[in-house]
Write a protein that holds these residues in place. Sequence first.
Motif, mmCIF file in Angstrom:
data_model
loop_
_atom_site.group_PDB
_atom_site.id
_atom_site.type_symbol
_atom_site.label_atom_id
_atom_site.label_comp_id
_atom_site.label_asym_id
_atom_site.label_seq_id
_atom_site.Cartn_x
_atom_site.Cartn_y
_atom_site.Cartn_z
ATOM 1 N N THR A 84 42.375 41.539 48.549
ATOM 2 C CA THR A 84 41.183 42.318 48.852
ATOM 3 C C THR A 84 41.496 43.790 48.653
ATOM 4 O OG1 THR A 84 40.395 40.689 50.447
ATOM 5 C CG2 THR A 84 39.501 42.931 50.626
ATOM 6 N N ASP A 126 40.054 40.413 36.466
ATOM 7 C CA ASP A 126 40.396 39.897 37.792
ATOM 8 C C ASP A 126 41.889 39.940 38.099
ATOM 9 O OD1 ASP A 126 41.301 37.944 36.102
ATOM 10 O OD2 ASP A 126 39.844 36.431 36.721
ATOM 11 N N SER A 144 34.008 44.463 45.384
ATOM 12 C CA SER A 144 33.161 43.267 45.469
ATOM 13 C C SER A 144 33.909 41.960 45.231
ATOM 14 C CB SER A 144 32.002 43.390 44.475
ATOM 15 O OG SER A 144 32.509 43.563 43.142
ATOM 16 N N LYS A 145 35.051 42.017 44.553
ATOM 17 C CA LYS A 145 35.799 40.787 44.321
ATOM 18 C C LYS A 145 37.290 41.037 44.489
ATOM 19 C CE LYS A 145 35.951 41.362 39.268
ATOM 20 N NZ LYS A 145 35.622 40.721 37.969
ATOM 21 N N LYS A 146 38.010 39.972 44.713
ATOM 22 C CA LYS A 146 39.452 40.087 44.884
ATOM 23 C C LYS A 146 40.140 40.179 43.523
ATOM 24 C CE LYS A 146 39.777 37.771 49.344
ATOM 25 N NZ LYS A 146 40.461 36.731 50.146
#
Length: 526
Positions: A117, A61, A130-132
Motif C-alpha cells: 500500500t 503495478d 488507489s492500488k497496491k
Amino acid sequence: MPNLALNKKITLALIYLTIVLILGCKKNDRQSDEQPKAIPVISNFEYNNGKYFHSGSLIADTVGKPNTFIFVNGHNFSQNFKDSKVLFNDVVAQALAGDSTYIMIAVPDQANWGPNTITIVTNDQKVVYSKKLVVVPPDPTIISLMTEGGMRNAKIGIHGSDFSPTLTKTTVTINGIPAALDSVSLTDIYLTIPPNASTGKLVVTTHGKTLTYKNDFTIIPQTFAVIGKIPSMENLVVDASDNIFGTQYNKLTKIAPNGTYSAIASIGTDPVSVYNRSNTWFTGCVMDAGGNFYLSSPFDAEGRYIISQYSNKIYKVTPEGTVSVFAGDTKGFADGQGINALFQRPMGLEIDITTGTLYVNDAGTALRKITPSGLVSTLTGVKIGPDQSYYIADEMASNPITGDVYYINSRSGVITKITPSGVITSFDMPVLPGASSKALNPNSYIMSVITAADASGAIYISVGYGVYSTIYKIKDGVISNSYLNPSRQYITGMTIDKNGYMILSTQITGGSVYYLDSDAVYKVKL
C-alpha cells in the motif's frame, strides 16, 4: 449598597461579553482569510532512467526491486520534497528530489516483497494510492573479489549486484568464520578478514539469499602492522634501526619505529593542494651504506607537474639534511662528472648497496650508471625487449643482501639483472595470472608498477590499475599472487629490508571505498 454591588457585577459581565465578541470576530476574520489546503493527488508512478531524469515509462503495478529509483507524479505536493514522505506499507522511502508535482524516491531496502500500500504524507495531509504496487525480490550476485586471498585482519572488497545496503541484512563468512563489515552498498561490500580465518569458501548472505564465491579464498600466514597514517609516501627505504624513509612530493621524510614522522629535507616549493603541486617531484629515493640519500627529480614532458630549475637532477642529502646536486643540470643527454652530466628525465633510481653504485632510468631511453664519486655513464649492451622502441626500465629493484639490481620493463615484459661485478643478463617475465601477455603496462595512464626484491632473489611486483594494487611474486621463473596488500588501496611505495620485512605505503585514489581508509604505511613479515 446592594444596588451598587449589583450594578458592578452587571458592568463586569458586559465588559467580559464585549471582549469575547471582539475576539470571536477576529478569529472568524482570520479563518475567512485562510484558504483550505489543496488535497494532494497521485497521478502515476514512473521509472527513473538512472540519471535523475524522467524516463516516460509509467509503472503499471510493479515498482521493481528494492533501491530502484522511481518518480511519484501528481500535484499539490509540498514544494520542499524533504517535507514529504512516501510509505510502502509502513516503511518510509528515501525522498531524493522533488517539488509540488513529483517526488523522486528509492524503493526502501526494507520494503516487503509483494503488494504494498502506497501512502503519501505531504502538506500535513495523507493520501493513499488507489492500488497496491508490487516490490520484486532482488537477485543478488557476486561478480568478483578485489583479491582472492589475503592476510588475517587485512581489508578486502566484494563486487556484485543487488546487495542490501543495510548492514543488518548482509553477512560475509570465510570458511564459516563471520567477517566484520566496514560498509555495504548495492554493488560493493567492504570487510576485514577475520583474525581466526582459514582458507575456504567465501559466502555472502544478503536479502535472505546465500551466495558462494566460485573459488576458495586463500588465507596466507604472513602478518602485518600499521606503522602510521602518513599521507602520500613514495620511494621507501629502511635503515638498520628500522627507521623508514620516503618522499612526499618535494620532501624527504623519516618515519620512526613508533610511527611519528618528520621532514629531513625539502627542495623547491611545498604543494598547496592536489591542484597546486610542488615544483619538485621526487620519483626515486635510495640510501647508501653511510646513510646518505640520493633523490631523482624528473622533467615531466607531459606537463603533469610543474617544470622548474629543480628538475633533471640527482640530489644528495646527508644524514644531517644537507642538500646538494650530485649529478645533472639542465635537460639534455650527456655523460660526465657530476653537474657536467645531463639527464632527459631521471625517473627511476636504484642502488647496489655493496658498491654504492647508482642506476638511473633516464626517461625510458637509457640506463645510466653513477659511481660513488659522481661519474655518469650510459650502459650499453642491455637487451631490453624485442626492439628498442620500448621504454627502458619502468621500475627498478635491488637485492638488499647481494646488491643485484633489477630493471623491469613493464611494456616489453623483460627483466634485466645487473650484478655488482657488472654482469648483465635479461629474461622474459612470466605472464601474470589471467593476462594475455607478459607486458605489465600497455597503458601507463591506467596502470603503474612498483617493485622490490628480497634476499632470496625473489622479485615482487605491485601492479595497480588506478585503484587496488596486486602484489605478484616472481621466483625461479614462476609468478604468483602473493596476496600481501593489507589494504584496499593503491600501493605507492614498496621495499624489503635485510630482516625480511616488506614495507608498503598506500594512497587513496578515489571512489567511496578508498575514503574508508587513510593513506598509511604498513610493515609485512614475509
